[in-house]
Write an enzyme that holds these catalytic residues in place. Structure first.
Site, PDB file in Angstrom:
ATOM      1  N   LYS A  75      13.956 -18.175 -45.476  1.00  0.00           N
ATOM      2  CA  LYS A  75      13.536 -17.334 -44.350  1.00  0.00           C
ATOM      3  C   LYS A  75      14.519 -17.529 -43.203  1.00  0.00           C
ATOM      4  O   LYS A  75      14.893 -18.664 -42.887  1.00  0.00           O
ATOM      5  CB  LYS A  75      12.119 -17.741 -43.932  1.00  0.00           C
ATOM      6  CG  LYS A  75      11.543 -16.889 -42.806  1.00  0.00           C
ATOM      7  CD  LYS A  75      10.099 -17.288 -42.515  1.00  0.00           C
ATOM      8  CE  LYS A  75       9.451 -16.388 -41.483  1.00  0.00           C
ATOM      9  NZ  LYS A  75       8.034 -16.670 -41.255  1.00  0.00           N
ATOM     10  N   SER A 150       4.689 -12.864 -41.764  1.00  0.00           N
ATOM     11  CA  SER A 150       6.020 -12.449 -41.388  1.00  0.00           C
ATOM     12  C   SER A 150       7.107 -12.758 -42.429  1.00  0.00           C
ATOM     13  O   SER A 150       8.179 -12.153 -42.381  1.00  0.00           O
ATOM     14  CB  SER A 150       6.411 -13.123 -40.066  1.00  0.00           C
ATOM     15  OG  SER A 150       6.485 -14.528 -40.218  1.00  0.00           O
ATOM     16  N   SER A 174       1.909 -16.545 -42.403  1.00  0.00           N
ATOM     17  CA  SER A 174       3.150 -15.883 -42.803  1.00  0.00           C
ATOM     18  C   SER A 174       3.651 -16.220 -44.195  1.00  0.00           C
ATOM     19  O   SER A 174       4.537 -15.547 -44.711  1.00  0.00           O
ATOM     20  CB  SER A 174       4.256 -16.191 -41.798  1.00  0.00           C
ATOM     21  OG  SER A 174       4.075 -15.362 -40.686  1.00  0.00           O
TER      22      SER A 174
HETATM   23  N1  GLN Z   1       0.586 -12.718 -38.377  1.00  0.00           N
HETATM   24  C1  GLN Z   1       0.704 -13.928 -37.627  1.00  0.00           C
HETATM   25  C2  GLN Z   1       1.258 -13.650 -36.256  1.00  0.00           C
HETATM   26  O1  GLN Z   1       1.754 -12.584 -36.071  1.00  0.00           O
HETATM   27  C3  GLN Z   1       1.467 -14.898 -38.442  1.00  0.00           C
HETATM   28  C4  GLN Z   1       2.750 -15.407 -37.939  1.00  0.00           C
HETATM   29  C5  GLN Z   1       3.317 -16.539 -38.751  1.00  0.00           C
HETATM   30  O2  GLN Z   1       2.632 -17.181 -39.541  1.00  0.00           O
HETATM   31  N2  GLN Z   1       4.581 -16.844 -38.508  1.00  0.00           N
HETATM   32  O3  GLN Z   1       1.170 -14.448 -35.390  1.00  0.00           O
END
Ligand code: GLN
Length: 471
Positions: A75, A150, A174
């Site tokens: 990532k 994400s 994410s």
């Molecule tokens: N959907 C969550 C957010 O937007 C997850 C983000 C993450 O785990 N990096 O905060």
């Protein structure tokens, strides 16, 4: 039992039936033709050099390290020395990482070969990967649908067979959300299990690294190389260095699982029926399942977002065009430079979170918002601790729905936040959580994710339960 695809690959690489160079160059070729937007960059030279080192070691007859020759996507919020670390933002489009994250050093020490960086929502803010400023990623199973976020690029890469495994990051889901939407496996370990040194922080008291892989064994193999303390990250825990892989199929007798009834409120019926089948499968293998009432779960979403906004706004202060970030043209003092650089180079969701986080942590409002939310987070943790006194794992769906159509939630931030309702409880409490495929939804024909939340620092048990529930 079906041979895990990762196990098969590890065996081929170990025996030399497949050389590391062959493995890696096949993937690089595929990534170069990637139609799904999974990767932001391919590390061709670095990857081939690393693969050749593995092959030379095999020729010498020495014992190969555990991940020898496996192709790993990363990532792009994790530092890989000499490669661009963009966080999928225009702000860092040209930023090159000056050092390796601890997790990257550990993967390479274990023989893993980094093949490239994967796409994400800008600075990890999102649940469907449509907020990347640098690339569009679609779901390899249906290209009109989102991939989840994400860490969407990582899940797409695994689902499309563009690498063997990936290193991803989970602040509020994410890893699990994209794993669920793409029908692959994602494990977010307990907070503090894997060093965050060299990871661009989104919300430092929530962030944790973990694998997205094609199966449980693949996740276990990568995770066991990542865990352990790191003097460069004071939140890491010392213990935990253990062999997850060889004990994977020994499900302990008499395990107890809790299923919060709140997990199915508002959940799509097609998702619920597949998840219930997974729960029955575990029951048939001797797990004692009990439905529980966990009303405090409804506070997880506000607790998560209010604290993430606060920590995120603070983490983003360094992107001001002076310390980090894009160049500026006209500014004449600090405020105007920072304003110019941020206005031009950050997306709307990132700006929204900076503004909200700054607001709720100002002197006037801190007591009403930030401090109160910290107390609510503590209550949630305590409630989980009570549940784990009489249970070993918590079970339920990963996401209340399957992957939505691209663009469906992009204009409505609240709808996007709501989708995280089942993943954020684990993060608020610093717990581990994982998602494995539960089958295909009868109507959308898209994968459904089954979530297992584990006790603090009991990744071995979590992985055994996942392996027992895996088809
Ligand atoms: N959907 C969550 C957010 O937007 C997850 C983000 C993450 O785990 N990096 O905060």
């Amino acid at each position: 039992m079906q041979l895990s695809s990762t196990l098969k690959k590890i065996q081929e690489l170990e025996s030399g039936a497949l050389s590391a160079e062959e493995n890696v160059s096949r993937f690089i070729e595929k990534i170069e033709k990637d139609k799904y937007g999974a990767f932001l960059e391919v590390y061709s030279e670095r990857a081939l050099a690393q693969a050749r080192k593995v092959d030379a070691r095999r020729k010498k007859g020495g014992k190969l390290p555990p991940l020898a020759g496996l192709a790993v996507g990363v990532k792009n919020s994790i530092a890989v020395k000499g490669q661009r670390l963009t966080c999928a933002s225009k702000m860092l489009e040209d930023y090159v990482a000056p050092y390796d994250a601890t997790a990257i050093e550990r993967i390479e020490a274990a023989g893993g070969v980094l093949v490239g960086s994967t796409n994400l929502d800008e600075f990890c803010c999102g649940s469907d990967c449509t907020r990347s400023a640098l690339a569009k990623t679609c779901n390899p199973l249906d290209t009109t649908r989102v991939v989840g976020g994400s860490s969407g690029g990582s899940a797409a890469a695994v689902a499309a067979g563009l690498c063997d495994t990936t290193l991803s990051e989970d602040t509020g889901g994410s890893i699990r959300c994209p794993a669920s939407f793409c029908g692959v496996t994602g494990v977010r370990p307990t907070y503090g299990t894997v060093s965050r040194y060299g990871v661009s922080d989104m919300a430092m008291s929530f962030d944790q690294l973990g694998p997205i892989s094609s199966d449980v064994l693949g996740s276990a193999a990568l995770l066991q190389e990542l865990v352990g303390s790191d003097p460069r990250d004071a939140t890491t825990v010392a213990a935990l260095k253990q062999d997850f892989v060889s004990s994977l199929n020994n499900l302990p007798n008499g395990l107890r699982a809790a299923v919060p009834k709140q997990f199915f409120e508002g959940c799509d019926p097609g998702v619920e029926s597949l998840v219930r089948k997974k729960i029955e499968l575990l029951e048939s293998k001797g797990v004692k399942v009990e439905e529980i009432d966990f009303p405090l779960l409804s506070y997880s979403l506000p607790v998560y977002y209010l604290l993430v906004f606060s920590e995120f706004a603070s983490a983003m202060q360094k992107y001001d065009g002076l310390r980090y970030g894009a160049d500026w043209a006209q500014g004449t003092n600090y405020n105007s430079v920072a304003a110019e650089v941020r206005s031009a180079n950050l997306g709307s969701e990132v700006k929204r979170r900076i503004l909200l986080g700054t607001y709720i942590t100002t002197k006037e409002f801190r007591g009403a918002w930030y401090s109160k939310t910290l107390k609510a987070r503590d209550l949630l943790r305590k409630e989980f601790a009570k549940v784990f006194k009489s249970h070993d794992v918590v079970l339920g769906p990963t996401m209340p729905m399957t992957a939505w159509k691209i663009g469906e939630k992009s204009q409505d931030p609240l709808q996007m936040y709501l989708a995280d309702i089942l993943t954020v409880p684990a993060n608020c409490a610093g717990l581990s959580g994982a998602s494995i495929p539960a089958g295909m939804h009868n109507k959308t024909k898209m994968p459904v994710g089954f979530q297992v939340i584990g006790k603090w620092n009991e990744e071995a048990t979590l992985l055994k339960v996942l392996a027992a529930a895996e088809d």
